[in-house]
Design a protein around this motif. Sequence first.
Motif, PDB file in Angstrom:
ATOM      1  N   SER A 237      31.366  -5.963  21.400  1.00  0.00           N
ATOM      2  CA  SER A 237      32.559  -6.809  21.524  1.00  0.00           C
ATOM      3  C   SER A 237      32.729  -7.245  22.975  1.00  0.00           C
ATOM      4  CB  SER A 237      33.803  -6.049  21.044  1.00  0.00           C
ATOM      5  OG  SER A 237      34.006  -4.884  21.835  1.00  0.00           O
TER       6      SER A 237
ATOM      7  N   SER B 147      34.884 -12.647  21.795  1.00  0.00           N
ATOM      8  CA  SER B 147      35.223 -11.285  21.378  1.00  0.00           C
ATOM      9  C   SER B 147      34.168 -10.711  20.434  1.00  0.00           C
ATOM     10  CB  SER B 147      36.593 -11.266  20.700  1.00  0.00           C
ATOM     11  OG  SER B 147      36.591 -12.130  19.567  1.00  0.00           O
ATOM     12  N   ARG B 148      33.481 -11.593  19.650  1.00  0.00           N
ATOM     13  CA  ARG B 148      32.506 -11.093  18.675  1.00  0.00           C
ATOM     14  C   ARG B 148      31.187 -11.869  18.635  1.00  0.00           C
ATOM     15  NH1 ARG B 148      33.506  -5.929  17.224  1.00  0.00           N
ATOM     16  NH2 ARG B 148      35.731  -5.628  16.807  1.00  0.00           N
TER      17      ARG B 148
END
Length: 249
Positions: free
Chosen positions: A136, A151-152
Amino acid sequence: MQPSLLTFLLLLVLPGRKTANISKSVVTLHPPWFRVLINDLVTLRCEGPGASEDNSILWFHNDTIIPVQIQDYNITADNITYSGKYQCQIGQLALSDPVTLEVFQDWLLLQTLKLVYMKGEPMVLRCHSWENRVISKITFFQNGKWRKYSSRDSNFTINQVNYNDSGNYFCSANIGNRREESKIVKITVQGTNVTPHPSTSSSSKIWYYILFYLVMGILFAVDTGLYFTLKTEINSLEKNIMYLVSKWS
């Protein structure tokens, strides 16, 4: 005219001969990343034009034969000794060009399809974790400067690379509670192949026709000269024969 000069002029206007190409076997990587981490699963596939499943297959690792004879060679890169160049030969096709596989032991790895891109090509970078662990807060850097944060999303895509996209890349991400960084990868963007200018192409065509008609004119002149020379010699021979006949009659 000397025959050598005529031959030279003919060679100027005749189309060049094409050298016969020998078909080669081809090695492809699946997935396509040539930089992998310890324990990654990699499939090397041997293919080639006209090849079938019945063809015999040879595999080589760093010029040493591998005791497998299957089209899809699956390996689990459980140590760095799997690094190196791989080649295959299928059926009667020529030996393939080498494909390099690099195995690293690390938490994070920046993956790329190649190290040298042509200007205008798409480029995809992937921030890959050991054993595909969840990551992440993924950040991509170029020459130490931030390029993308997610974030991902572990991929960074540039649709059309430019010279400014050359540089040293790495990524960082969280694996659990730890912040990890990949090693640096140097990527180079080069210029595209130069397309001949239309005027250059037109000029080449003009010279082609000039040489063609020049050679045709020379051949016509040579042929005409031979005709009149031969005719003169025949007339002279006929006169000599008539003279001899009249002398002996």
